[in-house]
Design a protein around this motif. Structure first.
Motif, PDB file in Angstrom:
ATOM      1  N   PRO A 165       8.158  70.687  88.002  1.00 12.80           N
ATOM      2  CA  PRO A 165       9.371  71.560  87.248  1.00 12.80           C
ATOM      3  C   PRO A 165       9.894  72.643  87.848  1.00 12.80           C
ATOM      4  O   PRO A 165       9.182  73.470  88.260  1.00 12.80           O
ATOM      5  CB  PRO A 165       8.743  71.729  85.734  1.00 12.80           C
ATOM      6  N   ASN A 166      11.186  72.618  87.878  1.00 12.67           N
ATOM      7  CA  ASN A 166      11.895  74.041  88.637  1.00 12.67           C
ATOM      8  C   ASN A 166      11.399  74.306  90.029  1.00 12.67           C
ATOM      9  O   ASN A 166      11.641  75.514  89.953  1.00 12.67           O
ATOM     10  CB  ASN A 166      11.852  75.166  87.563  1.00 12.67           C
ATOM     11  N   ALA A 182      -0.266  75.356  87.654  1.00 13.30           N
ATOM     12  CA  ALA A 182       0.623  76.215  86.786  1.00 13.30           C
ATOM     13  C   ALA A 182       1.852  75.105  86.267  1.00 13.30           C
ATOM     14  O   ALA A 182       2.265  75.829  85.210  1.00 13.30           O
ATOM     15  CB  ALA A 182       1.077  77.336  87.426  1.00 13.30           C
ATOM     16  N   TRP A 183       2.082  74.271  86.829  1.00 17.97           N
ATOM     17  CA  TRP A 183       3.191  73.391  86.147  1.00 17.97           C
ATOM     18  C   TRP A 183       3.065  73.193  84.720  1.00 17.97           C
ATOM     19  O   TRP A 183       4.184  73.100  84.195  1.00 17.97           O
ATOM     20  CB  TRP A 183       3.465  72.181  86.901  1.00 17.97           C
ATOM     21  N   LYS A 184       1.847  72.888  84.090  1.00 21.19           N
ATOM     22  CA  LYS A 184       1.738  72.579  82.767  1.00 21.19           C
ATOM     23  C   LYS A 184       2.133  73.659  81.959  1.00 21.19           C
ATOM     24  O   LYS A 184       2.505  73.771  80.732  1.00 21.19           O
ATOM     25  CB  LYS A 184       0.339  72.243  82.488  1.00 21.19           C
ATOM     26  N   LYS A 200       4.843  77.282  92.707  1.00 19.37           N
ATOM     27  CA  LYS A 200       4.845  77.218  90.866  1.00 19.37           C
ATOM     28  C   LYS A 200       6.187  77.072  90.483  1.00 19.37           C
ATOM     29  O   LYS A 200       6.402  76.652  89.358  1.00 19.37           O
ATOM     30  CB  LYS A 200       4.066  78.594  90.408  1.00 19.37           C
ATOM     31  N   ASN A 201       7.091  77.655  91.232  1.00 12.28           N
ATOM     32  CA  ASN A 201       8.539  77.658  90.755  1.00 12.28           C
ATOM     33  C   ASN A 201       9.590  77.594  91.979  1.00 12.28           C
ATOM     34  O   ASN A 201       9.154  76.646  92.668  1.00 12.28           O
ATOM     35  CB  ASN A 201       8.853  79.034  89.911  1.00 12.28           C
ATOM     36  N   GLY A 244      10.915  69.086  93.180  1.00 16.52           N
ATOM     37  CA  GLY A 244      11.220  68.683  91.818  1.00 16.52           C
ATOM     38  C   GLY A 244      12.579  68.968  91.142  1.00 16.52           C
ATOM     39  O   GLY A 244      12.743  68.835  89.887  1.00 16.52           O
ATOM     40  N   ASP A 245      13.238  69.646  92.052  1.00 12.99           N
ATOM     41  CA  ASP A 245      14.675  70.338  91.331  1.00 12.99           C
ATOM     42  C   ASP A 245      15.546  70.340  92.666  1.00 12.99           C
ATOM     43  O   ASP A 245      15.556  69.537  93.707  1.00 12.99           O
ATOM     44  CB  ASP A 245      14.344  71.518  90.886  1.00 12.99           C
TER      45      ASP A 245
END
Length: 398
Positions: free
Chosen positions: A198-199, A134-136, A172-173, A221-222
């Protein structure tokens, strides 16, 4: 004789009351397998999990929802309280999130607990968010109308509870979010995602109090830990952070309804290979707020780009005004015994607000070295008022 009989009767009644209390407090196990769950890694087990939860929640004693070893595919689930007794959510297997956007975009949370007290989530199991699928789809940095990817685990209005002995992989987040919670302890958990995901914040909190995060390992990643507004009495200790963006307060004041942040303590932590260490950031906006009574103590930095940083001109995109001044007042902040290496020349940056300068800042026993040989680390201060105490490396700008 009658008096003796009366005493004996009172004794029997007391004994019965104790026995009844013990019976009511007994833990009853609700195994998801008995509700149709299948550990084959492909069948969705959401309904079986919900059925087990509902029965455990209605039980008059302590209910234990048990997920034994195996791999369980699980679509979005929401576990609601209040329950009739204490609740245990015991995970010994691996729960896998969906990879089909039609399934994971149905909610902003994968696993959600709401309005539950005396909840314990534990067991040594794993939450696998399968974030690589899902990161894309995370386009929020360039697309204002982007769809939000789901948080892996979220607790809303959950009190007097624990999360311990758990692994969260590749959300995913955000991996774990607390909102409106009181008296929650998070311990011995491992959170992991690639440094470029990401995030994928490790733990994010807002509008909560009496939160303890101890003895945990977070690499994302955050932000390893992100603290937003409305927080009171947060204690973080024994946490290892890296990779990631460090332990952060903010960003604050991106909207009008900002609540105070106070009594934050970060102790005995290690940060390595992160873009930031101890960070506080507020938007360059007219919205007022307060951040005060912060203590950062006994922290080790290893190859951290910005070991100590306050940024009150935070404006990462075109939707904010980089020339504006923050109206969040930061005060009574103590940095003590912060040691290690900075991967950038400026190891200490206190970039405070011109409209509401930082006050009562304190730097004590700071020993941060720039990794580049022969070049000393530097500090930079703007609109920051306070005092510094030796030994200090870099030399203080206060």
């Amino acid at each position: 004789m009658a008096i003796m009989d009366l005493k004996f009767l009172v004794f029997l009644i007391a004994l019965l009351l104790v026995w009844e209390t013990q019976v009511q407090a007994e833990t009853k196990v609700f195994n998801v397998i008995n509700y149709g769950a299948v550990a084959d890694g492909s069948k969705d087990n959401a309904q079986a999990f919900l059925d087990a939860w509902n029965d455990a929640c209605q039980y008059e004693g302590n209910g234990r929802m048990y997920i034994p070893s195996g791999t369980y595919q699980l679509n979005h689930v929401q576990f609601k309280g209040p329950c009739n007794g204490g609740m245990e959510f015991m995970i010994q297997g691996t729960l896998k999130a969906p990879t089909d956007p039609k399934l994971f975009f149905v909610s902003e949370t994968w696993i959600n607990f709401q309005y539950v007290s005396a909840l314990t989530i534990y067991g040594g199991g794993t939450l696998d968010g399968q974030g690589a699928s899902a990161w894309k789809d995370n386009t929020c940095s360039t697309n204002p109308s982007c769809r939000t990817l789901p948080t892996a685990l979220r607790l809303d209005f959950t009190n007097t509870s624990q999360i311990r002995d758990l692994v969260s992989l590749n959300s995913k987040n955000v991996h774990l979010t607390l909102y409106g919670c009181d008296n929650v302890e998070i311990s011995n958990i491992k959170i992991s995602a690639p440094g470029d995901s990401p995030n994928t914040d490790g733990i994010k909190m807002a509008k909560s109090k009496n939160i303890r995060i101890i003895h945990s390992d977070i690499g994302t990643g955050d932000d390893c830990i992100a603290m937003l507004d409305g927080l009171y009495d947060i204690q973080i200790s024994g946490v290892t952070c890296g990779p990631g963006h460090g332990i952060s307060i903010g960003s604050l004041a991106d909207s009008r309804d900002i609540e105070d942040v106070s009594r934050i303590t970060v102790r005995n932590c290690r940060l390595h290979d992160t873009t930031n260490g101890l960070r506080l950031k507020t938007w360059a906006s007219p919205y007022k707020g307060r951040v005060f009574n912060l203590t950062y103590e006994d922290i080790v930095m290893e190859n951290v780009q910005n070991p100590i940083i306050i940024d009150q001109n935070y404006c990462p995109h075109c939707r904010c005004n980089s020339t504006a001044s923050s109206h969040v007042h930061i005060s009574n902040v103590r940095f003590k015994n912060i040691r290690g290496t900075s991967s950038s020349e400026y190891a200490v940056t206190l970039n405070c607000s011109q409209a509401r300068p930082c006050t009562d800042m304190r730097l004590e026993d700071i020993k941060l070295e720039y990794k580049s040989r022969g070049t000393p680390a530097l500090s930079s201060c703007s609109h920051a008022r306070g005092a510094s105490y030796r030994p200090l490396r870099p030399l203080s700008c206060l």
